[in-house]
Scaffold this motif. Structure first.
Motif, PDB file in Angstrom:
ATOM      1  N   LEU A 289      16.711  76.376  17.016  1.00  0.00           N
ATOM      2  CA  LEU A 289      18.110  76.439  16.582  1.00  0.00           C
ATOM      3  C   LEU A 289      18.803  75.119  16.935  1.00  0.00           C
ATOM      4  O   LEU A 289      18.513  74.510  17.965  1.00  0.00           O
ATOM      5  CB  LEU A 289      18.803  77.604  17.295  1.00  0.00           C
ATOM      6  N   PHE A 290      19.736  74.694  16.075  1.00  0.00           N
ATOM      7  CA  PHE A 290      20.512  73.484  16.352  1.00  0.00           C
ATOM      8  C   PHE A 290      21.957  73.725  15.915  1.00  0.00           C
ATOM      9  O   PHE A 290      22.242  74.664  15.175  1.00  0.00           O
ATOM     10  CB  PHE A 290      19.911  72.256  15.641  1.00  0.00           C
ATOM     11  N   GLY A 291      22.840  72.890  16.385  1.00  0.00           N
ATOM     12  CA  GLY A 291      24.271  73.026  16.065  1.00  0.00           C
ATOM     13  C   GLY A 291      24.641  72.017  14.998  1.00  0.00           C
ATOM     14  O   GLY A 291      24.858  70.847  15.302  1.00  0.00           O
ATOM     15  N   PRO A 292      24.714  72.447  13.721  1.00  0.00           N
ATOM     16  CA  PRO A 292      24.976  71.476  12.648  1.00  0.00           C
ATOM     17  C   PRO A 292      26.389  70.917  12.718  1.00  0.00           C
ATOM     18  O   PRO A 292      27.317  71.603  13.132  1.00  0.00           O
ATOM     19  CB  PRO A 292      24.791  72.284  11.361  1.00  0.00           C
TER      20      PRO A 292
ATOM     21  N   VAL B  88      28.371  78.188  15.135  1.00  0.00           N
ATOM     22  CA  VAL B  88      27.097  78.920  15.057  1.00  0.00           C
ATOM     23  C   VAL B  88      25.948  77.933  15.219  1.00  0.00           C
ATOM     24  O   VAL B  88      26.086  76.746  14.926  1.00  0.00           O
ATOM     25  CB  VAL B  88      26.927  79.692  13.718  1.00  0.00           C
ATOM     26  N   GLN B  89      24.827  78.442  15.721  1.00  0.00           N
ATOM     27  CA  GLN B  89      23.588  77.658  15.759  1.00  0.00           C
ATOM     28  C   GLN B  89      22.721  78.099  14.593  1.00  0.00           C
ATOM     29  O   GLN B  89      22.766  79.278  14.206  1.00  0.00           O
ATOM     30  CB  GLN B  89      22.867  77.892  17.068  1.00  0.00           C
ATOM     31  N   MET B  90      21.946  77.195  14.056  1.00  0.00           N
ATOM     32  CA  MET B  90      21.193  77.496  12.836  1.00  0.00           C
ATOM     33  C   MET B  90      19.767  76.991  12.896  1.00  0.00           C
ATOM     34  O   MET B  90      19.455  76.042  13.601  1.00  0.00           O
ATOM     35  CB  MET B  90      21.824  76.778  11.635  1.00  0.00           C
TER      36      MET B  90
ATOM     37  N   ILE C 150      18.965  81.086   9.112  1.00  0.00           N
ATOM     38  CA  ILE C 150      19.128  81.927  10.295  1.00  0.00           C
ATOM     39  C   ILE C 150      20.331  81.399  11.067  1.00  0.00           C
ATOM     40  O   ILE C 150      20.340  80.245  11.495  1.00  0.00           O
ATOM     41  CB  ILE C 150      17.856  81.858  11.169  1.00  0.00           C
ATOM     42  N   ASN C 151      21.359  82.244  11.219  1.00  0.00           N
ATOM     43  CA  ASN C 151      22.568  81.860  11.958  1.00  0.00           C
ATOM     44  C   ASN C 151      22.633  82.670  13.244  1.00  0.00           C
ATOM     45  O   ASN C 151      22.523  83.894  13.192  1.00  0.00           O
ATOM     46  CB  ASN C 151      23.840  82.201  11.160  1.00  0.00           C
ATOM     47  N   LEU C 152      22.859  82.001  14.356  1.00  0.00           N
ATOM     48  CA  LEU C 152      23.062  82.708  15.624  1.00  0.00           C
ATOM     49  C   LEU C 152      24.500  82.526  16.083  1.00  0.00           C
ATOM     50  O   LEU C 152      24.985  81.404  16.217  1.00  0.00           O
ATOM     51  CB  LEU C 152      22.101  82.185  16.706  1.00  0.00           C
TER      52      LEU C 152
ATOM     53  N   LEU D  92      22.710  87.753  15.019  1.00  0.00           N
ATOM     54  CA  LEU D  92      21.873  86.943  14.129  1.00  0.00           C
ATOM     55  C   LEU D  92      22.179  87.371  12.706  1.00  0.00           C
ATOM     56  O   LEU D  92      22.271  88.568  12.420  1.00  0.00           O
ATOM     57  CB  LEU D  92      20.389  87.206  14.392  1.00  0.00           C
ATOM     58  N   ASN D  93      22.340  86.406  11.827  1.00  0.00           N
ATOM     59  CA  ASN D  93      22.465  86.724  10.417  1.00  0.00           C
ATOM     60  C   ASN D  93      21.438  85.906   9.649  1.00  0.00           C
ATOM     61  O   ASN D  93      21.300  84.701   9.865  1.00  0.00           O
ATOM     62  CB  ASN D  93      23.879  86.418   9.907  1.00  0.00           C
ATOM     63  N   LEU D  94      20.723  86.575   8.776  1.00  0.00           N
ATOM     64  CA  LEU D  94      19.747  85.906   7.917  1.00  0.00           C
ATOM     65  C   LEU D  94      20.302  85.908   6.510  1.00  0.00           C
ATOM     66  O   LEU D  94      20.793  86.946   6.048  1.00  0.00           O
ATOM     67  CB  LEU D  94      18.426  86.677   7.896  1.00  0.00           C
TER      68      LEU D  94
END
Ligand code: MD6
Ligand code: FE
Length: 211
Positions: free
Chosen positions: A48-51, A61-63, A116-118, A203-205
């Motif tokens: 995951l990274f922070g765009p 969100v992290q993605m 994938i969003n966290l 989490l959202n996909l």
């Protein structure tokens, strides 16, 4: 179901809000646990990274992504890329996730991207359109896991009235047809409302045919 059927039969949604089909609790607890285990392997390979948005602000969100293409945001803009920012190819979309697409998407094409969003405590997502895909005739299918999230649905243009609905773990949303380019976002999450993720969060996909 015939092997080459064009349109697969889908279950009736629990409700429809401004053209978004909402399937409450479509995933059983067992399916959710399996999916989390599959996603852990994805995140291990493609962290995951922070765009950063084109404005220069970092998203809350992290993605990460899986599939042939992954969605990226940075100062240059929004786009799909074949590789994670680290240079590794995105891992394949897990079968447990593809099964949901097959169940609700009504289309024969398989998604080539799963974002994938966290959402950790306090994270949100502003109203946006999903408009970086090549062909808007394909739907976007979203799966919610973990903490509840307040989903806001607006209009085809910015502004105007909105309607909100709480999405819970196991809920699935299909955004297609005339609703494909409707603005939507997540105002807030109820941090700690679910025990599915060991550290809490949501989490959202989102499954897409991007290319
Ligand atoms: C979220 N969802 O639920 C954000 N996009 O965290 C989305 O942005 C979304 O739910 C396209 C289609 C369905 C969605
Ligand atoms: Fe979206």
């Amino acid at each position: 179901m015939s092997k080459n059927s064009q349109c697969l039969t889908t279950p009736e949604p629990s409700c429809e809000v401004r053209g978004f089909k909402i399937y409450k609790e479509l995933l059983s607890k067992g399916q959710q646990i399996t999916m989390i285990a599959d996603l852990r392997r994805v995140v291990h390979q493609a962290p995951l990274f922070g765009p950063v948005m084109p404005s220069g602000r970092r998203m809350s969100v992290q993605m990460t992504s899986c599939g042939m293409l992954g969605w990226i945001s940075d100062k240059a803009g929004y786009r799909y890329e074949k590789r994670h920012p680290s240079g590794v190819p995105w891992p394949p979309i897990p079968g447990s996730v593809l099964d949901i697409w097959r169940q609700v998407s009504t289309c024969r094409r398989i998604p080539d991207s799963c974002l994938i969003n966290l959402y950790r405590e306090g994270a949100r997502m502003g109203l946006h359109q999903d408009a970086d895909e090549a062909d808007f005739r394909w739907p976007v299918v979203s799966v919610s896991l973990g903490d509840d999230g307040l989903f806001r649905i607006g209009n085809l243009q910015r502004g105007g009235t909105t309607e909100s609905i709480w999405l819970q773990s196991g809920d699935v949303v299909v955004m297609g047809g005339n609703a494909r380019l409707v603005y939507h976002g997540i105002d807030r999450i109820r941090f700690g409302s679910s025990k599915l993720l060991s550290n809490g969060g949501r989490l959202n996909l989102t499954l897409r045919v991007a290319a």
